[in-house]
Design a protein around this motif. Structure first.
Motif, PDB file in Angstrom:
ATOM      1  N   ALA A  57       0.847  -1.205   0.000  1.00  0.00           N
ATOM      2  CA  ALA A  57       0.000   0.000   0.000  1.00  0.00           C
ATOM      3  C   ALA A  57       0.877   1.248   0.000  1.00  0.00           C
ATOM      4  CB  ALA A  57      -0.919  -0.018   1.216  1.00  0.00           C
ATOM      5  N   ASP A  58       0.364   2.314  -0.559  1.00  0.00           N
ATOM      6  CA  ASP A  58       1.090   3.579  -0.670  1.00  0.00           C
ATOM      7  C   ASP A  58       0.852   4.405   0.597  1.00  0.00           C
ATOM      8  OD1 ASP A  58       2.054   6.142  -1.286  1.00  0.00           O
ATOM      9  OD2 ASP A  58       1.550   5.946  -3.410  1.00  0.00           O
ATOM     10  N   SER A  59       1.785   4.337   1.528  1.00  0.00           N
ATOM     11  CA  SER A  59       1.623   5.012   2.817  1.00  0.00           C
ATOM     12  C   SER A  59       1.421   6.513   2.652  1.00  0.00           C
ATOM     13  CB  SER A  59       2.840   4.768   3.709  1.00  0.00           C
ATOM     14  OG  SER A  59       3.068   3.402   3.930  1.00  0.00           O
ATOM     15  N   GLU A  60       2.206   7.131   1.799  1.00  0.00           N
ATOM     16  CA  GLU A  60       2.139   8.589   1.674  1.00  0.00           C
ATOM     17  C   GLU A  60       0.844   9.031   1.013  1.00  0.00           C
ATOM     18  OE1 GLU A  60       2.951  12.189   2.719  1.00  0.00           O
ATOM     19  OE2 GLU A  60       4.210  10.488   3.290  1.00  0.00           O
TER      20      GLU A  60
ATOM     21  N   THR B 203       0.993  12.609  12.344  1.00  0.00           N
ATOM     22  CA  THR B 203       0.399  11.418  11.742  1.00  0.00           C
ATOM     23  C   THR B 203       1.462  10.325  11.666  1.00  0.00           C
ATOM     24  OG1 THR B 203       0.953  12.135   9.486  1.00  0.00           O
ATOM     25  CG2 THR B 203      -1.230  12.744  10.332  1.00  0.00           C
ATOM     26  N   VAL B 204       1.001   9.089  11.717  1.00  0.00           N
ATOM     27  CA  VAL B 204       1.865   7.929  11.489  1.00  0.00           C
ATOM     28  C   VAL B 204       1.196   7.118  10.384  1.00  0.00           C
ATOM     29  CG1 VAL B 204       2.958   5.885  12.474  1.00  0.00           C
ATOM     30  CG2 VAL B 204       2.569   7.898  13.919  1.00  0.00           C
ATOM     31  N   ALA B 205       1.849   7.022   9.237  1.00  0.00           N
ATOM     32  CA  ALA B 205       1.291   6.322   8.086  1.00  0.00           C
ATOM     33  C   ALA B 205       2.146   5.117   7.751  1.00  0.00           C
ATOM     34  CB  ALA B 205       1.208   7.263   6.881  1.00  0.00           C
ATOM     35  N   ASP B 206       1.523   3.946   7.726  1.00  0.00           N
ATOM     36  CA  ASP B 206       2.233   2.709   7.427  1.00  0.00           C
ATOM     37  C   ASP B 206       1.300   1.796   6.657  1.00  0.00           C
ATOM     38  OD1 ASP B 206       4.082   0.685   7.339  1.00  0.00           O
ATOM     39  OD2 ASP B 206       4.192   0.349   9.493  1.00  0.00           O
ATOM     40  N   GLY B 207       1.578   1.638   5.351  1.00  0.00           N
ATOM     41  CA  GLY B 207       0.724   0.809   4.518  1.00  0.00           C
ATOM     42  C   GLY B 207      -0.677   1.378   4.427  1.00  0.00           C
TER      43      GLY B 207
END
Length: 257
Positions: free
Chosen positions: A131-134, A201-205
């Protein structure tokens, strides 16, 4: 260190400290000038030592581990022995040069499953590395700004497929319309959830955690909300919304944000 290395370091340090009650973790994994934002813990290394010593029955079970390229690592899980009742929610750590340098948390009392049979912790947990985290971070931030900060709850329809929304909040069942109805009713009752700003924010997958600030009925609150994105649509939510202690009750001077 890589994102995955930071996730492994934080999980090991967290479990060693809060499940094993081994304060050697503080020397091995924490910076000597560690900054604590938790309203439950006095500042720095001495505060963590005091917490571990005062909670001999404390234990922790993790449900999700998320890491970001910005050095942030978020744990989503359950504490026992920290309070009279189990606490669930989020811990956010910042890692720099192989050491934990800062920590925030948002913990609330464990509740019964909601009307849809979902708990505050169950559901998908494995990160989708494809998945595109950003892209997911930007989607969630745009949704959040329009829908929650802006108070336009129709955003739940625009940023979902209009129907699918798996809900882990204890007070609401599944579906897009139930969450809109719930928020509109709070507004009508004078107890609306007001959102002022996103702090981090924390984005992972497919997962994006938002840590934000706002108020409920005039009382300041911290919002920890974990969103799951699938095929460009927001389809699932876990949350923890603790009250912000007054300045008189603060145990350190750093604030909780």
């Amino acid at each position: 260190m890589s994102k995955e290395q930071n996730k492994a370091l934080v999980l090991k340090a967290h479990n060693m400290l809060f499940s094993d009650k081994d304060i050697k973790a503080l020397e091995l994994y924490f910076s000597s000038d560690f900054i604590e934002h938790s309203p439950l813990v006095a500042d720095g290394i001495p505060g963590l030592k005091e917490l571990v010593a005062s909670c001999p029955d404390m234990d922790y079970k993790v449900s999700r581990v998320l890491g970001d390229d910005n050095g942030l690592v978020a744990l989503h899980g359950r504490f026992v022995g920290l309070d009279e009742n189990p606490l669930v929610g989020f811990d956010i750590y910042r890692v720099e040069n192989g050491k934990i340098v800062e920590h925030w948390d948002g913990l609330v009392a464990e509740a019964e499953k909601n009307i849809s049979g979902r708990s505050q912790l169950d559901g998908p947990s494995e990160v989708d590395s494809n998945a595109d985290s950003e892209a997911n971070r930007q989607l969630v931030k745009k949704f959040f700004t329009e829908t929650l900060i802006g108070g336009d709850y129709s955003g739940f329809e625009r940023y979902s497929d209009g129907k699918t929304f798996y809900q882990h909040s204890p007070d609401i069942g599944d579906g897009v319309q139930p969450v809109i109805d719930f928020l509109e009713q709070l507004k009508a009752d004078g107890t609306a959830l007001h959102y002022d700003k996103i702090h981090r924010t924390v984005a992972d997958g497919q997962f994006v955690l938002t840590h934000s600030e706002g108020s409920i009925a005039g009382a300041r609150h911290a919002y920890f909300e974990l969103w799951r994105v699938e095929n460009g649509k927001i389809i699932e939510l876990w949350d923890s919304i603790p009250a912000v202690p007054s300045d008189e009750d603060a145990v350190h001077n750093y604030g909780i944000f």
